[in-house]
Structure formats: C-alpha cells, structure tokens
Design an enzyme around this catalytic site. Sequence first.
Site, short mmCIF file in Angstrom:
data_model
loop_
_atom_site.label_atom_id
_atom_site.label_comp_id
_atom_site.label_asym_id
_atom_site.label_seq_id
_atom_site.Cartn_x
_atom_site.Cartn_y
_atom_site.Cartn_z
N ARG A 21 52.28 -11.91 31.26
CA ARG A 21 52.78 -13.10 30.55
C ARG A 21 54.28 -13.27 30.78
NH1 ARG A 21 47.53 -13.92 30.63
NH2 ARG A 21 46.37 -12.88 28.95
N HIS B 252 38.27 -2.84 28.50
CA HIS B 252 37.55 -3.63 27.50
C HIS B 252 36.33 -2.81 27.09
CE1 HIS B 252 39.67 -6.40 30.24
NE2 HIS B 252 39.88 -7.14 29.16
N HIS C 268 35.49 -15.11 30.22
CA HIS C 268 36.26 -16.27 29.79
C HIS C 268 35.44 -17.55 29.97
CE1 HIS C 268 39.42 -13.30 30.66
NE2 HIS C 268 40.12 -13.93 29.73
N ASP D 23 37.68 -9.08 21.59
CA ASP D 23 38.33 -9.88 22.61
C ASP D 23 38.48 -11.29 22.04
OD1 ASP D 23 39.50 -10.60 25.02
OD2 ASP D 23 37.94 -9.71 26.26
#
Length: 372
Positions: A105, A204, A216, A287
């Site tokens: 990020r 995960h 996603h 998540d």
Amino acid sequence: MWGVWLSVPDFPGPDFPGPDSVGRGSASSIPVAHPRAVVFGCAGLEVTPDEAAFFRDADPLGFILFRRNCDSRGQMRRLVDDLRTSVGRQDAPVLIDQEGGRVARMRPPHWPAHPPMGVFGALAGRDADAGREAAWINGRLLAHMLAEVGVTVDCAPVCDVPVEGAHDIIGDRAFSRDPAVVIALARATAEGLLAGGVLPVVKHIPGHGRAFADSHAELPVVEADRATLEATDFAPFRALADLPLAMVAHVVLKAIDPTAPASTSPIVVREVVRGPSIGFSGLLFSDDLSMNALQGDPRTRAEAVLAAGMDVVLHCNGELDEMRSLLGAVPVLSGAAAERWARAEAMRHAPEPADIAALTNRLAELLGTAQA
C-alpha cells in the site's frame, strides 16, 4: 539477533466483563468499556467529518489502510492520528497489507519498494541461512516503515503453500511451495516485524495456496483430501500457531466442510483452525467482508463470520453506508476475544534499536541488488 526464534510467554488474560456488563455510554460521552469487534477502512487520504462521527459512535477495535489512504509520511501520520482520535483510543490498532511486491500500500517515491516473499524463498533455496537472515531484515525494515507513520499491525507474512496451476492471486506472495521453507521464512519475517514494534498477521489460515480462483472475485473450492491438506497447507500455520494474530481465508475446503468457506464454517474453525490440525489460539480476523467470495449483504456476512468463530470482522472498502449497515450484527469485543487481543498487544513493544541504513545495505547484499 535475527536467528533467535520467538518465545511467546503465556500471558494471563485480564478479567474481562461480559457483554451484559458493558455500558454503551450516553449523552455524557462516557467511553465504552470495550471496542466493537470490527476493523474498518476509510475512504481517502483524510478522515471526513462524517467518518469521524461514525467511528466515534461505532467505536471499532481499529482501522485498516489501503493504497487510497497512503500518499506521504506526513499525510499518513495525520490520518492515523485522526483515526485514533475519532475513537478516543491512542492504542487503537491500525492495520495495513504491506507484504512487498504486488501487495504494497505504501510505495515509492515516498517509501522503498520491498520484494515479494517469493524472492526470499528463492534465496533460501540457494542458502537457507541467507534466506532466513534476509527475511528477518525485510520484516524489520517493513516494521520501521510502518512504525514511522503509526501503523502497528502488518497483515503479513503470507503462509500459504501454492501448488502447480493454482490461481496467481497468491503466486510470488508466497515464500515457497515447500512448507518447511515457508515455515522458516514466515517465522523470520514475523520476528523481524515484532522486533520493530509491529504485530504480524499470519494469512490466509488454513491455506489459500491451493485455490484455483481469486476469492476477491469468486469463491474458491479446494478439492484436496484431508491428509494432503494436513501435510502441506496446514503445516505452516500449525508451526506458527504461537503467533498472536491470523486472518481466515474465504476458501472452501471440500474435504472438511463442502458447504461453506473456512471463514464462515464453524466446522473448519473448530476442527482445523482451533483444533488439532493447526491449534491456533490467537485472535482471528476474517478476511475482508467486501470480497465477492461471500454471499449476502454486509450484515449477513458479518453475522456468518462471527457465528463461525471469528473474533474480529474486517470490512475494508471504506463505504460508510455498508459500515453502518453491519453495526447491529457486531458485538463489543469481550470474553475470549478480548483476552486474545490483550495477549497480542502484550507482545507489541517499542522498536528495538536498529541501524536501518546498515540493515538496508545488508539486505541488498544478500539479495544481490547492492549498487556497485
């Protein structure tokens, strides 16, 4: 030293009151006794008045930042401070996914680029000791970058074990296809983060590397049998079960519960994540609720992950109306979840002294990227 494995003390949990004894406050603005069991995103580079008012009333455990929230050191520092001010808790955790490679990020020119975790696996394949040292240094440097702007939790390391032909949503985010290499490098990375005062989140859990779809976009279904999962996918999480925080995947393990992804499956959480297959006793984040692997509206999704045994709901997209809609489904953090969070926070400390320039040079030397 980078080579000293972490020893986790058995921190006793404080005596937390149950939900019935928690006051939500009133017009006198009495602070709540426990934050709500949710982590929220925000929309942009600063906290809007509407967001500040919502966060004050909702009192989430903490916040998570994305690329849309990261422009410069000064801007991020102000954003993090304002998020904490909105809930009146200067110790409210602020999370970020800063793995390196594709998932970063915070990016150049304001921050250094870090390699994906697969680079450390490749180095370990040539020299195991060098791979571990490089992974520890990388974790320590990531922690330095995050601590500078007040971020206290990194959603890393990735402990998934990819297989041939799997969707590249994991790909080079994973250290290796060898569980033993994943274990060694994930451990070293987590120790580096902890040395820098940042809590790691193993992800995960119980494993996303075998998925042939991107959670996603859609719900992945893993067809592997239980014995294969035990020997490969679960192995890194089992070896790292002493770490404080984990993120649970939206992936169906057909051999264990063909009806629901791990994040909404009480069977997977009870038998695998908390059970003998992995034995993780730390705090579980779901998540992101915004991912298309899950069905239903945000409130339904929040109810499903909490019913499955998640401690904290993760809602990341910063959509204020969505955040408002799920509040009624999310209780305050209390009981076992509050104790798990207290144990995690007890592992976080001020960064240990480090020569950042020397570590940066050493990492470049180990990775063969040093300037001539």
